[in-house]
Design a protein around this motif. Structure first.
Motif, PDB file in Angstrom:
ATOM      1  N   GLN A  57      -1.308  -5.441   7.833  1.00  0.00           N
ATOM      2  CA  GLN A  57      -1.295  -5.880   6.428  1.00  0.00           C
ATOM      3  C   GLN A  57      -1.534  -4.747   5.434  1.00  0.00           C
ATOM      4  O   GLN A  57      -1.384  -4.952   4.233  1.00  0.00           O
ATOM      5  N   GLY A  58      -1.916  -3.569   5.912  1.00  0.00           N
ATOM      6  CA  GLY A  58      -2.191  -2.460   5.008  1.00  0.00           C
ATOM      7  C   GLY A  58      -3.448  -2.699   4.192  1.00  0.00           C
ATOM      8  O   GLY A  58      -4.230  -3.606   4.479  1.00  0.00           O
ATOM      9  N   VAL A  59      -3.644  -1.882   3.179  1.00  0.00           N
ATOM     10  CA  VAL A  59      -4.785  -2.015   2.276  1.00  0.00           C
ATOM     11  C   VAL A  59      -4.213  -2.209   0.872  1.00  0.00           C
ATOM     12  O   VAL A  59      -3.505  -1.325   0.366  1.00  0.00           O
ATOM     13  N   PRO A  60      -4.489  -3.338   0.240  1.00  0.00           N
ATOM     14  CA  PRO A  60      -3.924  -3.608  -1.087  1.00  0.00           C
ATOM     15  C   PRO A  60      -4.166  -2.459  -2.069  1.00  0.00           C
ATOM     16  O   PRO A  60      -5.244  -1.869  -2.100  1.00  0.00           O
ATOM     17  N   ASN A  61      -3.134  -2.133  -2.815  1.00  0.00           N
ATOM     18  CA  ASN A  61      -3.156  -1.077  -3.823  1.00  0.00           C
ATOM     19  C   ASN A  61      -3.386   0.329  -3.256  1.00  0.00           C
ATOM     20  O   ASN A  61      -3.578   1.266  -4.029  1.00  0.00           O
ATOM     21  N   ALA A  62      -3.381   0.465  -1.946  1.00  0.00           N
ATOM     22  CA  ALA A  62      -3.575   1.785  -1.349  1.00  0.00           C
ATOM     23  C   ALA A  62      -2.500   2.095  -0.303  1.00  0.00           C
ATOM     24  O   ALA A  62      -1.736   3.041  -0.468  1.00  0.00           O
ATOM     25  N   PHE A  63      -2.465   1.311   0.765  1.00  0.00           N
ATOM     26  CA  PHE A  63      -1.545   1.579   1.865  1.00  0.00           C
ATOM     27  C   PHE A  63      -0.663   0.365   2.119  1.00  0.00           C
ATOM     28  O   PHE A  63      -1.170  -0.749   2.262  1.00  0.00           O
ATOM     29  N   PRO A  64       0.647   0.566   2.187  1.00  0.00           N
ATOM     30  CA  PRO A  64       1.571  -0.576   2.285  1.00  0.00           C
ATOM     31  C   PRO A  64       1.485  -1.310   3.614  1.00  0.00           C
ATOM     32  O   PRO A  64       1.116  -0.725   4.632  1.00  0.00           O
TER      33      PRO A  64
END
Length: 142
Positions: A57-64
């Motif tokens: 899921q990535g990290v919101p606003n950081a990693f897609p």
């Protein structure tokens, strides 16, 4: 009658022996090495998990996200080059903008094929099988 039976037996035996000694023509099957998703999961857990998370899921606003990723599923060669060369600058994934840097990954062609095959076979992605030959073909390209 015994001579006929013995003659037939001799012919049958000869035919039977002939079939064991005659080479059988077979088609040569060429197997293409494809990434191993089990090994790919190991690579992912060591290399990718910190930024893209265990569930992709990535990290919101950081990693897609890699899960159901339109960016990933659209172009396998771009995905391969991203792992090889890294990525900097803005990208849009699943309608959201990201502008973090991904460093180039020091992985072999086989490891990249494995990890991308794992990612493509996980989290609702399109199931693309990546081969080491595909990775090799992208080395040196931007």
């Amino acid at each position: 009658m015994k001579k006929i039976i013995l003659g037939v037996a001799a012919v049958a035996l000869t035919i039977g022996l002939y079939s064991f000694t005659t080479p059988v023509k077979t088609e040569k099957v060429t197997k293409v090495a494809v990434g191993n998703p089990v090994k790919g999961k190991e690579v992912y857990s060591k290399t990718c998990i910190a930024c893209h998370q265990a569930n992709g899921q990535g990290v919101p606003n950081a990693f897609p996200p890699l899960a159901k990723s339109d960016y990933l599923n659209k172009d396998v060669n771009r995905a391969i080059r991203t792992v090889i060369n890294g990525l900097s600058g803005p990208v849009t994934v699943n309608g959201k903008n990201f502008n973090a840097m991904m460093t180039p990954q020091a992985l072999s062609d086989e490891q990249i094929a494995d990890v991308l095959t794992y990612v493509y076979s996980s989290w609702g992605n399109n199931g693309t099988k990546v081969t080491p030959a595909m990775v090799k073909a992208q080395r040196g390209k931007k």
